[in-house]
Design a protein around this motif. Structure first.
Motif: not given
Length: 455
Positions: A430-442, A421-428
């Motif tokens: 990481h994926d969320f932090s890599a996505k750009s928002t519509r306004g260009g932020g992260r 579970e810890r590994k899965a949460i850390l992966g999630m």
């Protein structure tokens, strides 16, 4: 082999204790017109204490040496023990044996290898047929045990291949660490070396009497007050019964006929005679009986160390601490019993592991065996969780030790799930932090949650 005269007083005592537990409290027979009521509080007390004692019992196996190999052996040993427990339905057997132990004062387990089913078999022989020999004044060093029981002719032939003369036969097993002897009706039919290398019996007392091998029952201290309660309740019941069917009293009358006590009845009596109904309830006499019954009721709870609160009934609302203080007599009783049960269950587990190593070729290594007892009171669980959380955070306890103390059945499995579970949460995260928002932020996960996972 003659065992009739050995421990005859102990065996007779077992019979009396069993009769009392089953409700045979009156020492005299009921005479004509006499009422013998029986309120078997003694049985209720034993069943209640046993329920508290045996709730949530688990065990754990820890490796003596800290290495990957020894930890793996300890995990396999723990899994093997749980499998044996399941195959023998030991939860139910332990509860029944504990009731026997509380009633008789002693209990026994037999741990053997079933050659037909190729597994460990655990039974609880009737302690009335168990005899033990120990060395000198050291009651902990038992060197010989005899088990006596009765079989039908068919059972004897099926188990031992011997056809008895009568319909039943008395079987005696005599065990030492080196030898095994089997007697049928006092005739030696088999003698061989002990295949296990140890005496396959675990004998333990309910409560230890100082300097003695056999234990003490929970019943003797409540017997007198239980009998007196039955007598007082029977007397009160008789008084109420007579009050509902009153006695007619005639004064200055030499003889009488057809005196009926019923509504609208008319009695013809002489001029100087007097007739009335005897009122057994006048003067507050019944109140005295009720107060005496309540006093006996309180005495029963006191001498059995089972407060009324243990039965779910209190006269006032109590906080958690107040409830714990109220139940202290029961908690102390359970603690004394658990001190005796812990080494007994550890010895049984050690025998199980030895048999598995001998007959299945398992290698479990050197391990520490522990019994993990669940908290008696519901509030203890939250307190124990808080304590273990602090011990883990300060590095005093490992997560596995904390899970053992909390009664988790398979700490290693739960720890592996936590890691996944810890590994899965850390992966999630990481994926969320890599996505750009519509306004260009992260976009990123909450920092506090990530930090909580990292800890």
């Amino acid at each position: 082999m003659q065992l009739v005269r050995r421990d005859s007083e102990r065996v007779r005592g077992y019979k009396k204790l069993l009769d009392f537990y089953q409700g045979q409290h009156w020492e005299s027979r009921e005479r004509l017109g006499e009422k013998h009521l029986t309120f078997n509080y003694a049985r209720v007390f034993i069943d209640k204490v046993t329920s508290y004692l045996m709730s949530g019992m688990k065990f754990a196996v820890d490796a003596v040496q800290d290495s990957e190999e020894t930890r793996g052996q300890a995990r396999r040993a723990e899994q093997a023990l749980y499998q044996v427990y399941q195959e023998n339905s030991l939860d139910q057997l332990d509860f029944e044996t504990e009731i026997d132990c509380a009633v008789l004062g002693d209990a026994c387990y037999k741990v053997i290898w079933d050659t037909e089913q190729k597994r460990v078999r655990i039974t609880a022989p009737d302690v009335q047929g168990i005899y033990a020999w120990w060395l000198g004044d050291d009651v902990s060093r038992v060197w010989r045990v005899a088990s006596k029981y009765t079989l039908t002719a068919e059972e004897t032939e099926l188990l031992y291949g011997v056809k008895p003369v009568g319909k039943t036969s008395n079987i005696i097993e005599l065990w030492t660490a080196l030898d095994f002897e089997l007697y049928q009706d006092n005739t030696l039919v088999e003698k061989k070396s002990n295949p296990y290398g140890f005496i396959p019996f675990v004998i333990y007392p309910n409560l230890r009497e100082p300097k003695k091998f056999w234990g003490m029952s929970d019943l003797p201290q409540v017997m007198e007050s239980q009998r007196e309660l039955n007598r007082a309740m029977s007397q009160l019941s008789r008084i109420l019964e007579l009050s509902g069917n009153p006695i007619a009293v005639l004064e200055n009358v030499e003889e009488s006929e057809d005196i009926a006590v019923r509504p609208g009845a008319v009695w013809n009596v002489p001029e100087d005679a007097k007739a009335y109904l005897l009122d057994l309830l006048q003067g507050g006499g019944v109140r005295l009986h009720v107060d005496y019954v309540n006093l006996l009721y309180r005495i029963l709870h006191d001498v059995s160390e089972s407060p009324r609160a243990a039965f779910g009934g209190t006269e006032r609302d109590l906080s958690g601490v107040a409830m714990e203080i109220e139940l202290q007599p029961l908690l102390q009783t359970i603690r004394r019993k658990r001190l005796i049960r812990t080494p007994a269950y550890n010895r049984r587990n050690a025998m199980i592991l030895k048999l598995l190593e001998r007959y299945r070729g398992e290698q479990f290594g050197d391990n520490y065996l522990r019994v993990v007892w669940a908290p008696v009171l519901p509030q203890d669980t939250s307190r124990l969780v808080s304590n273990e959380q602090a011990l883990v955070q300060t590095g005093i306890h490992s997560r596995r030790m904390a899970m053992d103390e909390l009664g988790v059945k398979d700490p290693e499995y739960e720890f592996d799930r936590w890691l996944a579970e810890r590994k899965a949460i850390l992966g999630m995260n990481h994926d969320f932090s890599a996505k750009s928002t519509r306004g260009g932020g992260r976009e990123r996960a909450l920092q506090s949650q990530a930090e909580g996972v990292e800890e």
